[in-house]
Design an enzyme around this catalytic site. Structure first.
Site, short mmCIF file in Angstrom:
data_model
loop_
_atom_site.label_atom_id
_atom_site.label_comp_id
_atom_site.label_asym_id
_atom_site.label_seq_id
_atom_site.Cartn_x
_atom_site.Cartn_y
_atom_site.Cartn_z
N LYS A 1 0.87 -1.18 0.00
CA LYS A 1 0.00 0.00 0.00
C LYS A 1 0.90 1.23 0.00
CE LYS A 1 -3.75 2.37 2.43
NZ LYS A 1 -4.64 2.36 3.61
N LYS B 1 -2.10 -1.62 -3.74
CA LYS B 1 -2.95 -0.44 -3.74
C LYS B 1 -2.06 0.81 -3.81
CE LYS B 1 -6.51 1.91 -0.98
NZ LYS B 1 -7.24 1.95 0.30
#
Length: 331
Positions: free
Chosen positions: A199, A253
């Site tokens: 992330k 992400k």
């Protein structure tokens, strides 16, 4: 010219629709889709998210209706995110541990009416903290180990409410192993963990933060715990640690700017790998389509097909219901 080209003409396989479908290397299906939705207090509420066209904050009764709609389209799972009123936020994110918080009530309501759809719940404190960070804050420092202890309790709270998949997005070190041990200790051995393994600290999260109400309260940024977007090797290390600690699935992400990371993690680990087509990616496509700069349906499908081509097993996307309806349209 025929003599120059010889016998190899790549266009032969592209000439007809049936032939293109027959030789297609990757296929996007409804089974690849996870639909993120936002929940809010109240009844019969569908509150538009200004920066995310056609996305709404939904009261729980409306979320149940959308869950039933998703199931009717064949979408396997929803990912739930709460919008917490400022009055319920505090420095420690205590609402995360309340068994009657929005996410827990939504899980129970959806499971009662749509029991066979999967529910994925976000584990992090940012929807609940007054400072907008994913963990406990001391001065300007995010406390790693102290935060992890809270995340264990948050995970158990969500599992008790009916969550099928715990998805830690906080990026604290060691949280996957700690959460796995915590869930197992109280009998939730079958609850899956989808780790937000790679992330990145990204500019593409802005509309999402509007949707959950953290843009206004976030103090500073998240670069001390989310990944530096210049790095690739670090993503391999992060994913490897999460898998060693017990993650069942890993996630990258944002999505489209990080297709190289999706491909690398899938090649490296050969485990279920997911990508999150985040709010900024969604908003850009919607805005360009609204301005007439691209074809909305074609761009939507093409953007999500890219994740499959890169090696993703599934995609979290706000386009999920629209894609499910369009998959048979020949785009």
């Amino acid at each position: 010219m025929s003599e120059i080209l010889g016998g190899k003409r790549m266009r032969r396989n592209r000439r007809t629709d049936w032939s293109r479908r027959l030789v297609r290397e990757t296929t996007l299906t409804v089974d690849d889709l996870i639909w993120p939705i936002f929940v809010i207090d109240g009844e019969n509420r569908r509150e538009p998210v200004a920066s995310m066209p056609d996305c709404h904050r939904l009261s729980i009764d409306e979320a149940v209706r959308e869950a039933a709609y998703a199931a009717s389209l064949g979408i396997p799972a929803l990912a739930l995110f709460p919008y917490t009123d400022d009055a319920q936020r505090d420095a420690t994110g205590s609402q995360a541990l309340d068994p009657d918080n929005l996410v827990c009530r939504a899980c129970r309501a959806i499971k009662k009416e749509v029991p066979h759809i999967g529910l994925i719940t976000d584990v992090a404190l940012d929807p609940y903290t007054s400072h907008g960070h994913d963990g406990l804050l001391e001065g300007e420092t995010i406390l790693n180990d102290e935060t992890v202890r809270v995340l264990i309790a948050q995970s158990i709270n969500q599992a008790e409410a009916g969550s099928d998949v715990i998805a830690p997005s906080d990026m604290m070190d060691g949280r996957i192993g700690a959460i796995r041990a915590g869930l197992d200790a109280v009998g939730f051995t079958d609850i899956q963990i989808m780790a937000y393994s790679a992330k990145y600290a990204s500019a593409f999260y802005g509309p999402f933060r509007d949707a959950i109400g953290t843009n206004a309260c976030l103090k500073g940024d998240k670069r001390t715990y989310q990944m530096d977007y210049h790095n690739s090797n670090e993503a391999v290390v992060e994913a490897g640690l999460d898998l060693e600690e017990g993650a069942d699935m890993i996630m990258v992400k944002p999505g489209l700017p990080y297709l190289d990371i999706v491909r690398r993690l899938k090649d490296e680990f050969a485990v279920p790998t997911f990508a999150y087509q985040v709010s900024g990616e969604y908003a850009m496509i919607c805005a360009a389509a609204q301005n007439g700069w691209l074809d909305f349906d074609r761009a939507m499908i093409e953007s999500v097909a890219a994740f499959k081509r890169a090696g993703a097993d599934g995609v979290l996307t706000y386009f999920a219901p629209k894609i499910a309806k369009h998959l048979t349209s020949g785009l």
